[in-house]
Design a protein around this motif. Structure first.
Motif, short mmCIF file in Angstrom:
data_model
loop_
_atom_site.label_atom_id
_atom_site.label_comp_id
_atom_site.label_asym_id
_atom_site.label_seq_id
_atom_site.Cartn_x
_atom_site.Cartn_y
_atom_site.Cartn_z
N ASN A 1 7.21 6.91 25.77
CA ASN A 1 6.84 5.69 25.04
C ASN A 1 5.51 5.35 24.31
O ASN A 1 5.47 4.78 23.44
CB ASN A 1 6.60 4.66 26.24
N LEU A 2 4.71 6.41 24.82
CA LEU A 2 3.39 6.61 23.88
C LEU A 2 3.68 7.03 22.63
O LEU A 2 3.02 6.48 21.65
CB LEU A 2 2.49 7.57 24.56
N PHE A 3 4.36 8.14 22.28
CA PHE A 3 4.70 8.57 21.16
C PHE A 3 5.53 7.41 20.27
O PHE A 3 5.24 7.31 19.03
CB PHE A 3 5.60 9.98 21.02
N HIS A 4 6.26 6.86 21.08
CA HIS A 4 7.28 5.80 20.44
C HIS A 4 6.25 4.60 19.89
O HIS A 4 6.19 4.21 18.83
CB HIS A 4 8.19 5.06 21.63
N GLU A 5 5.35 4.33 20.74
CA GLU A 5 4.53 3.32 20.26
C GLU A 5 3.60 3.76 19.07
O GLU A 5 3.39 2.90 18.19
CB GLU A 5 3.60 2.92 21.54
N ILE A 6 3.17 4.77 18.93
CA ILE A 6 2.26 5.21 17.96
C ILE A 6 3.08 5.41 16.56
O ILE A 6 2.72 4.94 15.58
CB ILE A 6 1.61 6.56 18.32
N PHE A 7 4.32 6.01 16.83
CA PHE A 7 4.86 6.34 15.55
C PHE A 7 5.89 5.04 15.10
O PHE A 7 6.53 5.25 13.98
CB PHE A 7 5.70 7.57 15.49
N THR A 8 6.02 4.39 15.87
CA THR A 8 6.95 3.11 15.32
C THR A 8 5.94 1.86 15.15
O THR A 8 6.74 0.78 15.20
CB THR A 8 7.88 2.75 16.39
N SER A 9 4.77 2.04 15.45
CA SER A 9 3.70 0.79 15.34
C SER A 9 3.90 0.32 13.95
O SER A 9 4.36 1.10 12.76
CB SER A 9 2.37 1.12 15.40
N ARG A 10 3.70 -1.06 13.83
CA ARG A 10 3.97 -1.73 12.37
C ARG A 10 3.38 -0.94 11.19
O ARG A 10 3.80 -0.67 10.16
CB ARG A 10 3.54 -2.98 12.55
N MET B 1 -4.12 10.75 8.86
CA MET B 1 -5.54 10.62 9.89
C MET B 1 -5.15 9.82 11.09
O MET B 1 -5.73 9.86 12.09
CB MET B 1 -6.44 10.15 9.06
N GLU B 2 -4.20 8.80 10.91
CA GLU B 2 -4.21 7.69 11.82
C GLU B 2 -3.43 8.10 13.18
O GLU B 2 -4.35 7.82 14.17
CB GLU B 2 -3.23 6.69 11.48
N SER B 3 -2.78 8.82 13.18
CA SER B 3 -1.79 9.35 14.63
C SER B 3 -2.87 10.28 15.33
O SER B 3 -2.96 10.42 16.48
CB SER B 3 -0.71 9.83 14.28
N PRO B 4 -3.20 11.50 14.53
CA PRO B 4 -3.99 12.60 15.30
C PRO B 4 -5.17 11.82 16.04
O PRO B 4 -5.62 12.16 16.95
CB PRO B 4 -4.37 13.39 14.10
N GLY B 5 -5.66 10.70 15.20
CA GLY B 5 -7.18 10.24 15.97
C GLY B 5 -6.60 9.66 17.54
O GLY B 5 -7.46 9.62 18.23
N ILE B 6 -5.36 8.83 17.26
CA ILE B 6 -5.49 8.32 18.58
C ILE B 6 -4.84 9.22 19.56
O ILE B 6 -5.53 8.88 20.63
CB ILE B 6 -4.04 7.18 18.37
N LEU B 7 -4.06 10.44 19.15
CA LEU B 7 -3.48 10.92 20.09
C LEU B 7 -4.53 11.86 20.57
O LEU B 7 -4.63 12.11 21.85
CB LEU B 7 -2.47 11.95 19.44
N LEU C 1 4.88 2.39 10.40
CA LEU C 1 6.52 2.27 10.07
C LEU C 1 6.26 1.78 8.48
O LEU C 1 7.05 2.39 7.65
CB LEU C 1 7.26 1.40 10.83
N LEU C 2 5.70 0.76 8.09
CA LEU C 2 5.39 -0.01 6.94
C LEU C 2 4.84 1.02 5.84
O LEU C 2 5.34 1.18 4.83
CB LEU C 2 4.68 -1.21 7.15
N MET C 3 3.69 1.95 6.31
CA MET C 3 2.98 2.57 5.38
C MET C 3 4.07 3.87 5.06
O MET C 3 4.13 4.20 3.83
CB MET C 3 1.73 2.98 5.80
N VAL C 4 4.39 4.64 6.05
CA VAL C 4 5.18 5.57 5.96
C VAL C 4 6.40 5.38 5.19
O VAL C 4 7.04 5.86 4.23
CB VAL C 4 5.49 6.68 7.14
N GLY C 5 7.11 4.24 5.58
CA GLY C 5 8.36 3.65 4.86
C GLY C 5 7.88 3.44 3.52
O GLY C 5 9.04 3.65 2.57
N GLY C 6 7.03 2.63 3.05
CA GLY C 6 6.79 2.36 1.79
C GLY C 6 6.34 3.77 0.85
O GLY C 6 6.95 3.56 -0.04
N LEU C 7 5.67 4.71 1.49
CA LEU C 7 5.43 5.85 0.83
C LEU C 7 6.70 6.50 0.52
O LEU C 7 7.13 6.97 -0.53
CB LEU C 7 4.65 6.75 1.57
N LEU D 1 0.81 -1.10 -0.03
CA LEU D 1 0.00 0.15 -0.06
C LEU D 1 0.82 1.21 0.00
O LEU D 1 0.68 2.03 -0.75
CB LEU D 1 -0.85 -0.02 1.35
N GLY D 2 1.85 1.13 0.95
CA GLY D 2 2.81 2.42 0.96
C GLY D 2 3.37 2.72 -0.29
O GLY D 2 3.65 3.73 -0.85
#
Lengths: 343, 107
Positions: A185-194, A139-145, A197-203, A50-51
């Protein structure tokens, strides 16, 4: 194509039927289940594919075209957890913590719903813009945060006097594991979630290389994509059906909200998508993204930050109610809305 | 052969607690741990994972004094809100220094 035909086309697609098969397998107590490693591998494959595709598209999109959709996505990521929180509080009569946990889930997104929506619009000849995967990540991260922030505010305001009963009193000389979790750790968890990482990395990989570099790996990531999605859906059906019994604990009000929220949020997504000049397909897919609820990225973040919230509520609502609803009915509905708004 | 009495602490919990419990044990001088992904069920009503019943099981070897602290801290920090079981047993090891960062020999 009439609405009935569209609905039929969607319901009879292998994606939806594979989900159903998985659910039936679980309900008739079959021993069928995907090995965890395969499930993990499929999700890695799907997210990276997808990324990559999104990144290739981004590499030949102009900034003007994507700027407003990105802003709209971030705005939706901020609005939807707030609306979810208030509806859960006022109509669902949920506790503040549970409402905040649900808000994080409904503010965040389901990548699988997005993929299914993308497939649906392209099957009926209304391809969405290629850069849609980028919008998912915005949209993903702001929603959780925002959802978690609501929970934190609620806790500090309302629960402080009674917090002794919830958070065990800690001796000063003891190490406090909560401190290890928050907020770094929270930010770490959200921004390094699988998924991130895969979508942004793929992009980024897709963007840097462009279409030419993507060409050699394209057969692997393109040809197998839809088949992999069908297999993935089989497991999703099994997982969702294994939680059906929890619907009783969740109750009527939350179940109804889990059906109403995707429609409301989906409409907002379609509306914003139309306003920022996405195509009919693009607006419908943005609706599906906005109307979806997370069940992979949000649960661990919520569990870590709002451990008092009952996981049965948020997992059941997003996985057993909202996800299948969007898959079967939401996606064609958002498309219908997009057609109407586009005139 | 000379054997030394130490404790082995077993923690069965939600996968989300993995990192913080490992850190907690390290802060108390643990030098390692063994972790399995497991499926099981207990008395808890709260399913915490997407895959119901998915838990982890951790085994950590610690010296006696520290093992009690470890159990106590786990109880204080996690018992209220998480699915977690913790218990400890006596074991005998050949090389006690291998399991304790600040060396404490126990007999």
């Amino acid at each position: 194509m009439t609405s009935i035909e569209m609905l039929k086309l969607n319901l009879l697609s292998p994606i939806v039927l594979a989900f159903l098969l998985g659910a039936i397998a679980k309900l008739v107590k079959s021993e069928l289940s995907l090995p965890k490693e395969l499930y993990d591998s499929l999700s890695i494959y799907l997210l990276l594919a997808l990324g990559l595709k999104g990144g290739v598209e981004l590499s030949h999109s102009s900034f003007d075209v994507i700027a407003f959709p990105v802003v709209a996505s971030v705005a939706l990521g901020i609005i939807t957890p707030i609306s979810a929180y208030f509806l859960m509080r006022k109509i669902g009569k949920m506790s503040g913590i549970d409402a905040a946990a649900l808000a994080a889930h409904y503010g965040s997104v389901s990548a699988v719903t997005f993929i299914a929506a993308n497939q649906f619009v392209s099957n009926i000849g209304f391809d969405a813009e290629g850069f849609m995967p980028a919008l998912v990540t915005f949209m993903e991260s702001p929603g959780i945060l925002v959802g978690l922030a609501i929970g934190a505010i609620y806790k500090s305001k309302r629960l402080l006097p009674n917090s002794e009963s919830i958070i065990a009193p800690l001796k000063k000389d003891l190490i406090r594991p909560q401190n290890l979790n928050l907020p770094k750790n929270l930010f770490h968890e959200i921004f390094t979630s699988r998924s991130m990482l895969l979508m942004v990395g793929g992009l980024i990989i897709g963007f840097l290389g462009g279409a030419k570099a993507y060409e050699p790996v394209k057969p692997f990531f393109d040809t197998g994509f839809k088949g992999a999605l069908v297999l993935f859906m089989l497991e999703m059906g099994i997982v969702a059906a294994s939680r059906v019994a929890s619907l009783k604990k969740v109750g009527f009000a939350l179940t109804s909200l889990a059906l109403a929220l995707p429609i409301l949020h989906g409409f907002l997504g379609v509306l914003f998508g139309t306003l920022v000049h996405l195509s009919v397909g693009g607006a419908a897919v943005l609706g599906a993204i906005t109307g979806s609820a997370s069940y992979i990225a949000a649960p661990p973040a919520v569990r870590m930050t709002l451990p008092e919230a009952n996981p049965t509520y948020y997992l059941t609502a997003s996985l057993v109610v909202t996800f299948p609803f969007n898959l079967a009915f939401g996606i064609p509905l958002f498309f219908k809305m997009a057609r109407l708004l586009h005139g | 052969m000379k054997l030394t009495n130490v404790k082995i602490v077993t923690v069965v919990c939600e996968p989300i607690l993995r990192t913080s419990i490992v850190k907690l044990s390290q802060n108390l001088g643990a030098t390692g741990c063994t972790i399995w992904e497991i499926i099981g069920r207990g008395d808890g009503e709260n399913e915490s994972e997407q895959i119901p019943g998915a838990k982890i099981k951790m085994e950590i070897i610690l010296n006696k004094e520290v093992a009690h602290d470890f159990l106590q801290q786990i109880a204080e920090n996690y018992f209220n809100n998480y699915s977690i079981i913790v218990y400890m047993s006596d074991i005998q090891v050949v090389r006690p220094t291998k399991f304790s960062a600040p060396t404490t020999t126990l007999e």
